[in-house]
Write an enzyme that holds these catalytic residues in place. Structure first.
Site, PDB file in Angstrom:
ATOM      1  N   ILE A  12      89.877  -3.650  30.470  1.00  0.00           N
ATOM      2  CA  ILE A  12      90.617  -2.581  29.940  1.00  0.00           C
ATOM      3  C   ILE A  12      90.383  -1.125  30.539  1.00  0.00           C
ATOM      4  CG2 ILE A  12      91.295  -1.394  27.977  1.00  0.00           C
ATOM      5  CD1 ILE A  12      90.032  -3.942  26.078  1.00  0.00           C
ATOM      6  N   ASP A  31      80.324   3.848  35.067  1.00  0.00           N
ATOM      7  CA  ASP A  31      80.093   2.308  34.808  1.00  0.00           C
ATOM      8  C   ASP A  31      78.995   1.830  35.603  1.00  0.00           C
ATOM      9  OD1 ASP A  31      82.855  -0.111  34.293  1.00  0.00           O
ATOM     10  OD2 ASP A  31      80.805  -0.605  34.961  1.00  0.00           O
ATOM     11  N   ASP A  56      73.636   3.800  34.034  1.00  0.00           N
ATOM     12  CA  ASP A  56      73.586   2.990  33.080  1.00  0.00           C
ATOM     13  C   ASP A  56      73.475   4.121  31.792  1.00  0.00           C
ATOM     14  OD1 ASP A  56      72.374   1.617  30.647  1.00  0.00           O
ATOM     15  OD2 ASP A  56      70.994   0.225  32.115  1.00  0.00           O
ATOM     16  N   ALA A  77      82.914   1.602  27.515  1.00  0.00           N
ATOM     17  CA  ALA A  77      81.849   0.879  28.187  1.00  0.00           C
ATOM     18  C   ALA A  77      81.218   0.076  27.025  1.00  0.00           C
ATOM     19  CB  ALA A  77      80.672   1.815  28.579  1.00  0.00           C
ATOM     20  N   ALA A  78      81.069  -1.111  26.962  1.00  0.00           N
ATOM     21  CA  ALA A  78      80.522  -1.877  25.808  1.00  0.00           C
ATOM     22  C   ALA A  78      80.390  -3.364  26.357  1.00  0.00           C
ATOM     23  CB  ALA A  78      81.477  -2.024  24.859  1.00  0.00           C
ATOM     24  N   TYR A 145      77.814  -7.985  16.895  1.00  0.00           N
ATOM     25  CA  TYR A 145      78.843  -7.271  17.635  1.00  0.00           C
ATOM     26  C   TYR A 145      79.682  -6.352  16.721  1.00  0.00           C
ATOM     27  CZ  TYR A 145      83.001  -6.294  20.469  1.00  0.00           C
ATOM     28  OH  TYR A 145      84.109  -5.754  21.061  1.00  0.00           O
ATOM     29  N   LYS A 149      79.831  -2.243  16.558  1.00  0.00           N
ATOM     30  CA  LYS A 149      81.032  -1.517  16.587  1.00  0.00           C
ATOM     31  C   LYS A 149      81.254  -0.561  15.335  1.00  0.00           C
ATOM     32  CE  LYS A 149      83.204  -2.342  20.858  1.00  0.00           C
ATOM     33  NZ  LYS A 149      83.247  -1.485  21.593  1.00  0.00           N
TER      34      LYS A 149
HETATM   35  O1  GDU Z   1      85.498 -21.527  25.519  1.00  0.00           O
HETATM   36  C1  GDU Z   1      86.163 -21.179  24.437  1.00  0.00           C
HETATM   37  C2  GDU Z   1      86.023 -19.855  24.144  1.00  0.00           C
HETATM   38  C3  GDU Z   1      86.527 -19.241  23.050  1.00  0.00           C
HETATM   39  N1  GDU Z   1      86.965 -20.197  22.259  1.00  0.00           N
HETATM   40  C4  GDU Z   1      87.362 -19.704  20.720  1.00  0.00           C
HETATM   41  O2  GDU Z   1      88.474 -18.569  21.247  1.00  0.00           O
HETATM   42  C5  GDU Z   1      88.701 -17.692  20.162  1.00  0.00           C
HETATM   43  C6  GDU Z   1      88.676 -16.362  20.937  1.00  0.00           C
HETATM   44  O3  GDU Z   1      87.454 -16.209  21.666  1.00  0.00           O
HETATM   45  P1  GDU Z   1      87.250 -14.901  22.581  1.00  0.00           P
HETATM   46  O4  GDU Z   1      85.701 -15.166  23.475  1.00  0.00           O
HETATM   47  O5  GDU Z   1      88.318 -14.824  23.613  1.00  0.00           O
HETATM   48  O6  GDU Z   1      87.242 -13.739  21.721  1.00  0.00           O
HETATM   49  P2  GDU Z   1      86.674 -13.254  20.338  1.00  0.00           P
HETATM   50  O7  GDU Z   1      87.631 -13.426  19.430  1.00  0.00           O
HETATM   51  O8  GDU Z   1      85.224 -13.649  20.209  1.00  0.00           O
HETATM   52  O9  GDU Z   1      86.641 -11.516  20.673  1.00  0.00           O
HETATM   53  C7  GDU Z   1      87.426 -10.677  21.379  1.00  0.00           C
HETATM   54  O10 GDU Z   1      88.171  -9.909  20.299  1.00  0.00           O
HETATM   55  C8  GDU Z   1      87.364  -9.198  19.507  1.00  0.00           C
HETATM   56  C9  GDU Z   1      88.287  -8.237  18.840  1.00  0.00           C
HETATM   57  O11 GDU Z   1      89.484  -9.115  18.219  1.00  0.00           O
HETATM   58  C10 GDU Z   1      86.342  -8.180  20.451  1.00  0.00           C
HETATM   59  O12 GDU Z   1      87.209  -7.026  20.804  1.00  0.00           O
HETATM   60  C11 GDU Z   1      85.741  -8.826  21.544  1.00  0.00           C
HETATM   61  O13 GDU Z   1      85.326  -7.899  22.469  1.00  0.00           O
HETATM   62  C12 GDU Z   1      86.621  -9.758  22.316  1.00  0.00           C
HETATM   63  O14 GDU Z   1      85.879 -10.461  23.292  1.00  0.00           O
HETATM   64  C13 GDU Z   1      87.432 -17.838  19.501  1.00  0.00           C
HETATM   65  O15 GDU Z   1      87.653 -18.073  18.067  1.00  0.00           O
HETATM   66  C14 GDU Z   1      86.442 -19.030  19.956  1.00  0.00           C
HETATM   67  O16 GDU Z   1      85.950 -19.712  19.088  1.00  0.00           O
HETATM   68  C15 GDU Z   1      86.979 -21.679  22.570  1.00  0.00           C
HETATM   69  O17 GDU Z   1      87.335 -22.473  21.549  1.00  0.00           O
HETATM   70  N2  GDU Z   1      86.493 -22.037  23.634  1.00  0.00           N
END
Ligand code: GDU
Length: 317
Positions: A12, A31, A56, A77-78, A145, A149
């Site tokens: 982003i 970064d 860092d 950064a996160a 997480y 936040k």
């Molecule tokens: O291989 C995978 C990866 C993910 N999922 C599913 O896909 C969904 C989305 O997962 P992501 O890893 O894409 O995203 P998250 O919802 O965990 O989190 C994302 O959105 C959040 C805000 O909604 C935060 O900002 C975070 O940093 C960002 O990674 C989840 O329900 C997960 O269970 C799968 O089924 N298989």
């Protein structure tokens, strides 16, 4: 105006830098290149209005140098990986809370008075109100997480009111698009490249969330930042997301179709009633009425954003 973008080499962050540079700002990026890449910034590396610092943020001295002489900070950064929370809470604390504290300390010392922060929908936890508005509470994150936040938001609010730092917080839905190097779409593409016949889906596939394309996200952040500048509020928070949602199984179908494949879907079943991992929020949709009342609205819905992202990550656009 000179702006520091923390995490500006990341997904982003680098899109935000593109936009700030195009609008004529002076931009400094801090970064550590742990997840981000200079490749994302190559267009600007030698530009006279652009400066890159590698460092860092767990080191306060680096932050004091980074904020020196800037008018505003966009703090992106996160570590964004919700799923590592059960194994590495300390890492999530350091790379979300500690670095935010260090930034605020550096800003206090160098008297930097303007801050924008990218928070997350995960601060709401398992919200009982859908779509979830900014004033929903009590906030009860279900992941480390999300807790980190929320802790960062709380520190920012406290510093804003105590030290007159004007601060705006953006609670982001699932942000997707070109240069993203984690998350469900990225994972599905890599899994299908490794095995085109079978796709493993974490959980039960019914996880249903709102996805927003990064182009809409940057538009929202800058638009709402400029609106915030016109107001005399010291602190404010906005949800940024799309107005609908899509399930993980539908995402799997879109990725497969765009790759020209018909894999067999294999559901792991997941944990705690079909979640991908401990702390995975199953249903998320943010109310964006507050941002819309200010005059912003997304151009793409969740499905359009997912389709565009798949094509972008496959190099088709
Ligand atoms: O291989 C995978 C990866 C993910 N999922 C599913 O896909 C969904 C989305 O997962 P992501 O890893 O894409 O995203 P998250 O919802 O965990 O989190 C994302 O959105 C959040 C805000 O909604 C935060 O900002 C975070 O940093 C960002 O990674 C989840 O329900 C997960 O269970 C799968 O089924 N298989």
């Amino acid at each position: 105006m000179k702006i520091l973008v923390t995490g500006g080499a990341g997904f982003i962050g680098s899109h935000l830098v593109d936009r700030l540079m195009e609008e004529g700002y002076e931009v400094r990026v801090l970064d550590d290149l742990s997840a981000g890449s200079l490749e994302n910034l190559k267009k600007w590396i030698n530009h006279e209005r652009f400066e890159f610092m590698q460092g860092d943020m767990r080191d306060l001295e680096i932050l004091k140098k980074a904020v020196d002489g800037v008018d505003a900070v966009f703090h992106l950064a996160a570590n964004p990986e919700v799923r590592i929370g059960s194994q590495s809470p300390q890492l999530l604390y350091e790379t979300n809370v500690l670095i935010t504290y260090n930034l605020l300390e550096a800003m206090r010392e160098r008297r930097i008075k303007l801050l924008a922060f990218t928070s997350s929908s995960t601060v709401y936890g398992e919200a009982k109100r859908i779509p979830t508005p900014e004033d929903y509470g009590p906030l009860e994150p279900i992941s480390v997480y999300g807790g980190a936040k929320l802790a960062a938001e709380a520190l920012i609010s406290g510093y804003a009111h105590t030290f007159d730092i004007k601060a705006v917080v953006f609670r982001l839905a699932n942000i997707i698009g070109k240069r993203s190097n984690h998350g469900v779409i990225y994972d599905f593409i890599n899994k299908l490249k490794a095995n085109p016949d079978r796709l493993e889906i974490l959980g039960d596939g019914t996880q249903r969330k709102s996805y927003l394309h990064v182009s809409d996200t940057i538009e929202a952040m800058l638009y709402l930042f400029k609106e915030f500048l016109k107001e005399d509020k010291i602190y404010d928070a906005y949800n940024i997301g799309s107005e609908d949602w899509i399930t993980v199984t539908e995402i799997a179908e879109i990725v497969s179709r765009e790759m020209g494949l018909s894999p067999e879907f294999y559901f792991t079943g997941g944990v705690d009633g079909g979640r991908g991992w401990k702390g995975d929020v199953k249903i998320m949709l943010l109310s964006i009425e507050k941002a819309k009342a200010k005059g912003w609205k997304p151009k793409m819905n969740s499905r359009e954003a997912v389709e565009k992202t798949v094509r972008e990550l496959l190099g088709k656009e």
